[in-house]
Design a protein around this motif. Structure first.
Motif, PDB file in Angstrom:
ATOM      1  N   VAL A  82       7.196  -8.219   2.379  1.00 12.38           N
ATOM      2  CA  VAL A  82       8.222  -8.695   1.451  1.00 12.38           C
ATOM      3  C   VAL A  82       7.582  -9.371   0.241  1.00 12.38           C
ATOM      4  O   VAL A  82       8.021  -9.169  -0.894  1.00 12.38           O
ATOM      5  CB  VAL A  82       9.205  -9.653   2.161  1.00 12.38           C
ATOM      6  N   GLU A  83       6.529 -10.149   0.461  1.00 12.94           N
ATOM      7  CA  GLU A  83       5.887 -10.878  -0.636  1.00 12.94           C
ATOM      8  C   GLU A  83       5.360  -9.918  -1.701  1.00 12.94           C
ATOM      9  O   GLU A  83       5.515 -10.169  -2.898  1.00 12.94           O
ATOM     10  CB  GLU A  83       4.731 -11.747  -0.112  1.00 12.94           C
ATOM     11  N   THR A  84       4.736  -8.841  -1.268  1.00 12.26           N
ATOM     12  CA  THR A  84       4.197  -7.858  -2.212  1.00 12.26           C
ATOM     13  C   THR A  84       5.328  -7.166  -2.959  1.00 12.26           C
ATOM     14  O   THR A  84       5.245  -6.960  -4.166  1.00 12.26           O
ATOM     15  CB  THR A  84       3.335  -6.813  -1.473  1.00 12.26           C
ATOM     16  N   PHE A  85       6.382  -6.826  -2.246  1.00 14.08           N
ATOM     17  CA  PHE A  85       7.536  -6.187  -2.877  1.00 14.08           C
ATOM     18  C   PHE A  85       8.145  -7.107  -3.938  1.00 14.08           C
ATOM     19  O   PHE A  85       8.498  -6.663  -5.028  1.00 14.08           O
ATOM     20  CB  PHE A  85       8.572  -5.808  -1.816  1.00 14.08           C
ATOM     21  N   GLN A  86       8.233  -8.396  -3.642  1.00 20.33           N
ATOM     22  CA  GLN A  86       8.760  -9.360  -4.612  1.00 20.33           C
ATOM     23  C   GLN A  86       7.864  -9.443  -5.846  1.00 20.33           C
ATOM     24  O   GLN A  86       8.360  -9.529  -6.974  1.00 20.33           O
ATOM     25  CB  GLN A  86       8.911 -10.739  -3.962  1.00 20.33           C
ATOM     26  N   GLN A  87       6.540  -9.390  -5.649  1.00 19.80           N
ATOM     27  CA  GLN A  87       5.615  -9.401  -6.789  1.00 19.80           C
ATOM     28  C   GLN A  87       5.826  -8.171  -7.663  1.00 19.80           C
ATOM     29  O   GLN A  87       5.759  -8.255  -8.885  1.00 19.80           O
ATOM     30  CB  GLN A  87       4.164  -9.440  -6.308  1.00 19.80           C
ATOM     31  N   ILE A  88       6.088  -7.037  -7.047  1.00 21.17           N
ATOM     32  CA  ILE A  88       6.329  -5.816  -7.811  1.00 21.17           C
ATOM     33  C   ILE A  88       7.619  -5.937  -8.614  1.00 21.17           C
ATOM     34  O   ILE A  88       7.675  -5.531  -9.773  1.00 21.17           O
ATOM     35  CB  ILE A  88       6.357  -4.579  -6.890  1.00 21.17           C
ATOM     36  N   LEU A  89       8.653  -6.495  -8.018  1.00 23.07           N
ATOM     37  CA  LEU A  89       9.906  -6.690  -8.751  1.00 23.07           C
ATOM     38  C   LEU A  89       9.709  -7.597  -9.962  1.00 23.07           C
ATOM     39  O   LEU A  89      10.240  -7.328 -11.044  1.00 23.07           O
ATOM     40  CB  LEU A  89      10.988  -7.248  -7.827  1.00 23.07           C
ATOM     41  N   ILE A  90       8.915  -8.628  -9.803  1.00 23.68           N
ATOM     42  CA  ILE A  90       8.599  -9.515 -10.934  1.00 23.68           C
ATOM     43  C   ILE A  90       7.827  -8.735 -11.993  1.00 23.68           C
ATOM     44  O   ILE A  90       8.095  -8.852 -13.189  1.00 23.68           O
ATOM     45  CB  ILE A  90       7.814 -10.754 -10.449  1.00 23.68           C
ATOM     46  N   HIS A  91       6.881  -7.918 -11.560  1.00 21.11           N
ATOM     47  CA  HIS A  91       6.098  -7.076 -12.470  1.00 21.11           C
ATOM     48  C   HIS A  91       7.022  -6.154 -13.279  1.00 21.11           C
ATOM     49  O   HIS A  91       6.914  -6.066 -14.501  1.00 21.11           O
ATOM     50  CB  HIS A  91       5.104  -6.245 -11.643  1.00 21.11           C
ATOM     51  N   ILE A  92       7.945  -5.515 -12.602  1.00 22.33           N
ATOM     52  CA  ILE A  92       8.878  -4.591 -13.258  1.00 22.33           C
ATOM     53  C   ILE A  92       9.781  -5.346 -14.232  1.00 22.33           C
ATOM     54  O   ILE A  92       9.983  -4.900 -15.368  1.00 22.33           O
ATOM     55  CB  ILE A  92       9.707  -3.820 -12.207  1.00 22.33           C
ATOM     56  N   GLN A  93      10.305  -6.488 -13.818  1.00 20.43           N
ATOM     57  CA  GLN A  93      11.165  -7.287 -14.706  1.00 20.43           C
ATOM     58  C   GLN A  93      10.411  -7.710 -15.961  1.00 20.43           C
ATOM     59  O   GLN A  93      10.945  -7.641 -17.066  1.00 20.43           O
ATOM     60  CB  GLN A  93      11.689  -8.520 -13.977  1.00 20.43           C
ATOM     61  N   GLU A  94       9.170  -8.142 -15.796  1.00 18.56           N
ATOM     62  CA  GLU A  94       8.381  -8.584 -16.946  1.00 18.56           C
ATOM     63  C   GLU A  94       8.062  -7.412 -17.870  1.00 18.56           C
ATOM     64  O   GLU A  94       8.153  -7.531 -19.089  1.00 18.56           O
ATOM     65  CB  GLU A  94       7.078  -9.251 -16.474  1.00 18.56           C
ATOM     66  N   LEU A  95       7.721  -6.283 -17.312  1.00 24.11           N
ATOM     67  CA  LEU A  95       7.434  -5.107 -18.130  1.00 24.11           C
ATOM     68  C   LEU A  95       8.675  -4.648 -18.875  1.00 24.11           C
ATOM     69  O   LEU A  95       8.616  -4.308 -20.060  1.00 24.11           O
ATOM     70  CB  LEU A  95       6.874  -3.974 -17.269  1.00 24.11           C
ATOM     71  N   GLU A  96       9.816  -4.670 -18.221  1.00 17.82           N
ATOM     72  CA  GLU A  96      11.073  -4.287 -18.875  1.00 17.82           C
ATOM     73  C   GLU A  96      11.474  -5.295 -19.948  1.00 17.82           C
ATOM     74  O   GLU A  96      12.076  -4.939 -20.945  1.00 17.82           O
ATOM     75  CB  GLU A  96      12.193  -4.126 -17.846  1.00 17.82           C
ATOM     76  N   ARG A  97      11.120  -6.550 -19.756  1.00 18.34           N
ATOM     77  CA  ARG A  97      11.388  -7.562 -20.775  1.00 18.34           C
ATOM     78  C   ARG A  97      10.510  -7.301 -22.003  1.00 18.34           C
ATOM     79  O   ARG A  97      10.971  -7.387 -23.131  1.00 18.34           O
ATOM     80  CB  ARG A  97      11.111  -8.963 -20.224  1.00 18.34           C
ATOM     81  N   ARG A  98       9.254  -6.934 -21.769  1.00 21.86           N
ATOM     82  CA  ARG A  98       8.315  -6.667 -22.875  1.00 21.86           C
ATOM     83  C   ARG A  98       8.601  -5.345 -23.576  1.00 21.86           C
ATOM     84  O   ARG A  98       8.453  -5.230 -24.781  1.00 21.86           O
ATOM     85  CB  ARG A  98       6.874  -6.616 -22.359  1.00 21.86           C
TER      86      ARG A  98
END
Length: 126
Positions: A82-98
């Protein structure tokens, strides 16, 4: 025994090829560090490039990997944690924000392959 092990390698390669080839476009593979060695037992980086992988990165939850092309696709290869999956979601959100895209393109731009493993005695099998 060696032939049986080679059979497992070929099956794993075929399954991975089916997944990679089912995703159209330029693809980057972002792999969890603990999965690098197991993946090397299945295929080499040159094999992945022949199957359509443009770049290969080691996943680091603190580093956001930018797209090199407008419709660059990120494929994440991770353990089922779950922790890794959450990190990926944060990664995707940040990339989509940028690099904002419309919702349809955003959904098609990220794929996650979850690598399940199990323990038998003291060895890990996948």
């Amino acid at each position: 025994m060696d032939k049986k092990l080679q059979g497992f390698q070929l099956i794993a390669q075929e399954k991975l090829q089916a997944i990679i080839c089912s995703i159209p476009g330029k693809k980057d593979l972002i792999i969890e560090p603990a999965l690098i060695k197991p993946l090397e037992h299945v295929c080499a980086a040159s094999w992945l490039k022949l199957k359509g992988i443009h770049r290969i990165f080691k996943f680091d939850g603190d580093q956001i990997i930018s797209r090199t092309a407008e419709h660059q696709i990120h494929i994440f290869l991770i353990h089922s944690k779950v922790e890794t999956f959450q990190q990926i979601l944060i990664h995707i959100q940040e990339l989509e924000r940028r690099e904002p895209t419309d919702l349809d393109d955003a959904i098609k731009s990220f794929h996650i392959i979850i690598f399940e493993y199990f323990l038998v005695g003291t060895k890990i099998y996948s």
